[in-house]
Design an enzyme around this catalytic site. Sequence first.
Site, PDB file in Angstrom:
ATOM      1  CB  SER A  31     -10.708  17.772 -31.705  1.00  0.00           C
ATOM      2  OG  SER A  31     -10.811  17.146 -30.478  1.00  0.00           O
ATOM      3  CG  HIS A  62     -11.836  21.221 -26.755  1.00  0.00           C
ATOM      4  ND1 HIS A  62     -13.038  20.885 -27.331  1.00  0.00           N
ATOM      5  CD2 HIS A  62     -11.006  20.204 -27.008  1.00  0.00           C
ATOM      6  CE1 HIS A  62     -12.924  19.708 -27.901  1.00  0.00           C
ATOM      7  NE2 HIS A  62     -11.703  19.271 -27.726  1.00  0.00           N
ATOM      8  CG  HIS A  84     -12.389  14.551 -24.498  1.00  0.00           C
ATOM      9  ND1 HIS A  84     -12.178  15.906 -24.540  1.00  0.00           N
ATOM     10  CD2 HIS A  84     -12.850  14.195 -25.728  1.00  0.00           C
ATOM     11  CE1 HIS A  84     -12.503  16.359 -25.747  1.00  0.00           C
ATOM     12  NE2 HIS A  84     -12.914  15.341 -26.480  1.00  0.00           N
ATOM     13  CE1 TYR A  86      -8.093  14.246 -24.096  1.00  0.00           C
ATOM     14  CE2 TYR A  86      -9.636  12.862 -25.303  1.00  0.00           C
ATOM     15  CZ  TYR A  86      -8.989  14.071 -25.124  1.00  0.00           C
ATOM     16  OH  TYR A  86      -9.245  15.112 -25.982  1.00  0.00           O
ATOM     17  CD  GLU A  87     -10.438  17.159 -21.325  1.00  0.00           C
ATOM     18  OE1 GLU A  87     -10.082  18.336 -21.149  1.00  0.00           O
ATOM     19  OE2 GLU A  87     -11.573  16.853 -21.725  1.00  0.00           O
ATOM     20  CB  ALA A 114     -11.687  14.640 -34.897  1.00  0.00           C
ATOM     21  CG  MET A 212      -9.999   9.211 -28.020  1.00  0.00           C
ATOM     22  SD  MET A 212      -8.451  10.029 -27.655  1.00  0.00           S
ATOM     23  CE  MET A 212      -7.339   9.224 -28.828  1.00  0.00           C
ATOM     24  CB  SER A 213     -15.770  12.580 -27.753  1.00  0.00           C
ATOM     25  OG  SER A 213     -16.064  12.570 -29.143  1.00  0.00           O
ATOM     26  CG  ASN A 236      -6.684   9.460 -37.631  1.00  0.00           C
ATOM     27  OD1 ASN A 236      -7.444  10.225 -37.036  1.00  0.00           O
ATOM     28  ND2 ASN A 236      -6.452   8.232 -37.214  1.00  0.00           N
ATOM     29  CG  HIS A 248      -3.955  16.551 -30.827  1.00  0.00           C
ATOM     30  ND1 HIS A 248      -5.275  16.147 -30.937  1.00  0.00           N
ATOM     31  CD2 HIS A 248      -3.994  17.755 -30.233  1.00  0.00           C
ATOM     32  CE1 HIS A 248      -6.073  17.081 -30.430  1.00  0.00           C
ATOM     33  NE2 HIS A 248      -5.319  18.068 -30.004  1.00  0.00           N
TER      34      HIS A 248
HETATM   35  N1  HPA Z   1      -8.444   7.030 -32.661  1.00  0.00           N
HETATM   36  C1  HPA Z   1      -9.140   7.516 -31.613  1.00  0.00           C
HETATM   37  N2  HPA Z   1      -9.596   8.765 -31.567  1.00  0.00           N
HETATM   38  C2  HPA Z   1      -9.369   9.547 -32.640  1.00  0.00           C
HETATM   39  C3  HPA Z   1      -8.649   9.095 -33.758  1.00  0.00           C
HETATM   40  C4  HPA Z   1      -8.166   7.772 -33.761  1.00  0.00           C
HETATM   41  O1  HPA Z   1      -7.512   7.294 -34.721  1.00  0.00           O
HETATM   42  N3  HPA Z   1      -8.586  10.122 -34.641  1.00  0.00           N
HETATM   43  C5  HPA Z   1      -9.260  11.162 -34.064  1.00  0.00           C
HETATM   44  N4  HPA Z   1      -9.730  10.813 -32.848  1.00  0.00           N
END
Ligand code: HPA
Length: 273
Positions: A31, A62, A84, A86-87, A114, A212-213, A236, A248
């Site tokens: 991402s 993306h 992903h 989650y998609e 990320a 998440m990947s 983060n 996001h």
């Molecule tokens: N958690 C899960 N996935 C992420 C995060 C997070 O804090 N930051 C970027 N992708």
Amino acid sequence: MSTLTGKLKETVAFIKRLVPADPQTGIILGSGLGNLTGEIQVEQEIYYRDIPHFPVSTVEGHSGKLIFGMLSGKRVVVMSGRFHIYEGYSPQEVAYPVRVLALLGIKALLISNAAGGVNANFKPGDLMIITDHIGIFTLNPLIGANEEALGPRFPDMSAPYSWELIAKAKAVASANGISLQEGVYFGVTGPSFETRAEYRLIRTLGADAVGMSTVQEVIVAAHMGLPVFGVSVISNIGIRDDNNTVTHQEVLDEAKTAEPKLTAIFKGLVAEL
Ligand code: HPA
């Protein structure tokens, strides 16, 4: 042909008709980390939606295509956009492109993502070399019938992230004056970010970053005997004393800030392969 092996044959045959020369290295960009594509002398681009049996990417940030071309004098294939859980994709779908890249003949797979830091020494914008992962809290892409032609029923996962590639990347980073963190990536399905209690739990379980990947892709790469190098951009920090939130947009913004370092490492590493 409805077996996985059969579908893969059709996908690979389609791509090979358009791209005759085999790529040597595969790259997956996370991402907000797509800028590396600007450094490639592009020879061919194929949109995911045009590739037989490929899922189609939907998430913001993306663009969803395979890019073939030259980077650092080497032939590469880049996944611009990944899939992903989650998609709504199954873990098998998430990992399908990795099987395709492996069958196209790549010798190494470079992955970026990320991720949220849960190591108190990390700060946003840091790069973390992934030395290992914890994947048992997300979904395994090898569930179901095993096709022996692709890999073993019970693959070894003792070193899914190649120490040789890590050593090379560290040399590239120090030659470029880039400092690196290293640590364990914890895979989740998302799409909600973690609660404070979950970030604490993830830390307690021995991880340094959460995202998440990646996990499904790396398991499939290990299944097929493909060496992986992975980097997380710490976008983060999950564990903080203030009442911080995670968005996001923040993830994308921090990824952008750290991106030049990532690009330098991937370019330098590709040159060494
Ligand atoms: N958690 C899960 N996935 C992420 C995060 C997070 O804090 N930051 C970027 N992708």
